[in-house]
Design an enzyme around this catalytic site. Structure first.
Site, short mmCIF file in Angstrom:
data_model
loop_
_atom_site.label_atom_id
_atom_site.label_comp_id
_atom_site.label_asym_id
_atom_site.label_seq_id
_atom_site.Cartn_x
_atom_site.Cartn_y
_atom_site.Cartn_z
CB CYS A 20 39.13 42.46 39.43
SG CYS A 20 37.85 43.70 39.28
CB CYS B 64 37.56 44.22 42.42
SG CYS B 64 36.78 43.58 40.95
CG ASP B 65 40.99 43.34 44.45
OD1 ASP B 65 40.00 43.48 45.19
OD2 ASP B 65 41.28 42.26 43.90
#
Ligand code: FAD
Ligand code: NAP
Length: 325
Positions: free
Chosen positions: A138, A141-142
């Site tokens: 992701c 997300c990261d």
């Protein structure tokens, strides 16, 4: 203490399919319950820009869109449960029984399965071990953790290309690695990818393994050329696996028919499974379109068919309502 909840419609899953089913079911006075699962709001909560969901002329953010859908479903009378369904009993027909991770029991006259799909992994050495230490599924997300660093994205579909484009917000050195020499992604996304000076592509390469450096974090990928069989290495700080999703249907194995990839079988053009009163909607049954708007449309169809089932009506191929047997 464990509680038993009764409902005319239990909706398992809280992505676009689940929330849309809930909106229709609540407005039909079915007093639906949505069990939200591990990812309230579904897959769109891990993306940023959404520019193809109708109704918004400007780009909207995935998490915001899902919050709006949830609020709309609640506004018309849906009960949201923070729970995960761990078992279902569909054997004896309606009413059906489901058990949640919380220990709660759900007795439901109809069920809409909208459990969606989850990221697939490559299954190669180092992938799981280096999860959170350089390997991710992701970028939204990261990606932030790789500011100014070298990153790679593996895959050739819409997700991979969007992830690569998104990562250019953080990194000037993004490599897209694909196992063929042609992308599956939509043309408009491909155009953006090829125009970006921050993204380079490695064609006909698969990742053989992810390897760590002395600090225990990802340091490089070992790649194999699918044409020549030659191996090479690519130094990266972060690698994002974006090779698609698998339907979340483990719960229904042996209970409902599914295809070889695990997508639930439904009567063509409808959300009806082989068990009357049990419906499937969205990515859990759709391996072709897999879009928020199609999932939402199927959620609507499932709620309408559930309402008809409860009224003891069936709709024939021509759209005529008949009393069910
Ligand atoms: P999902 O969104 O997958 O939701 C499934 C739900 O089921 C989740 O809430 C989960 O918690 C729940 N669940 C699972 N198992 C259980 C259980 N046992 N008990 C209870 N609940 C459970 N589509 C677009 O149209 N436009 C885009 O721009 C777009 N961008 C995307 C970007 C990314 C990175 C990804 C991965 C997908 C994107 N898609 C996009 C595709 C879109 O997100 C999906 O098609 C859509 O979310 C599918 O909706 P769904 O309701 O079927 O399932
Ligand atoms: P996808 O379309 O199934 O693409 C998966 C990609 O990963 C393919 O290019 C595939 O290669 C590659 N791949 C699969 N297994 C692999 C393996 N073991 N090793 C190496 N590569 C592998 O999945 P997706 O990109 O996640 O998209 C899923 C759905 O969501 C699609 O319907 C997509 O349209 C939708 N989506 C839409 C948007 C949008 O509309 N903006 C954004 C994201 C996702 P091959 O091509 O060789 O098969």
């Amino acid at each position: 203490m464990a509680t038993t909840h009764h409902t005319k419609m239990l909706i398992i899953g809280s992505g676009p399919a689940g929330y849309s089913a809930a909106i229709y079911a609540a407005r039909a006075m079915l007093e639906p319950i949505v069990v939200q699962g591990l990812q309230p709001g579904g897959q769109l909560t891990i993306t940023t820009d959404v520019e193809n969901y109708p109704g918004y002329r400007e780009v909207v953010q995935g998490p915001w869109l899902m919050e709006e859908m949830k609020a709309q479903a609640e506004h018309v009378g849906t009960r949201m449960m923070y729970d995960i369904i761990t078992s279902v009993d569909l054997d004896n027909g309606s009413p059906f029984r489901a058990i949640g991770d919380s220990g709660d029991e759900y007795i439901a006259d109809t069920i809409v399965i909208a459990t969606g799909a989850q990221a697939k992994w490559l299954g190669v050495p180092g992938e799981q071990e280096l999860g959170g230490k350089g390997v991710s599924a992701c970028a939204t997300c990261d990606g932030f953790f790789y500011r100014g660093k070298k990153v790679a994205v593996i895959g050739g579909g819409n997700t991979a290309v969007e992830e690569a484009l998104y990562l250019t917000n953080h990194s000037d050195d993004v490599t897209l690695i694909h196992r063929r020499d042609e992308l599956r992604a939509e043309k408009i996304l491909q155009d953006r990818l090829f125009k970006s000076p921050k993204i380079s592509t490695l064609w006909n390469k698969t990742v053989e393994r992810f390897e760590a450096g002395e600090n225990g974090a990802l340091s490089h990928l070992v790649l194999t050329d699918t044409q020549t069989g030659e191996t090479s290495t690519l130094e990266v700080d972060g690698a994002f696996v974006a090779i698609g999703h698998a339907p979340a249907t483990e719960l229904f194995k042996g209970k409902l028919a599914m295809d070889e990839s695990g997508y639930l079988d439904v009567e063509p053009g409808t959300p009806k499974t082989a068990i009357p009163g049990v419906f499937a909607a969205g990515d859990v049954t759709d391996h072709v379109y897999r879009q928020a708007v199609t999932a939402a449309g199927m959620g609507c169809m499932a709620a309408l068919d559930g309402e008809r089932f409860l009224a003891n009506l069936d709709i024939d191929q021509d759209g005529h309502a008949e009393a069910a047997e």
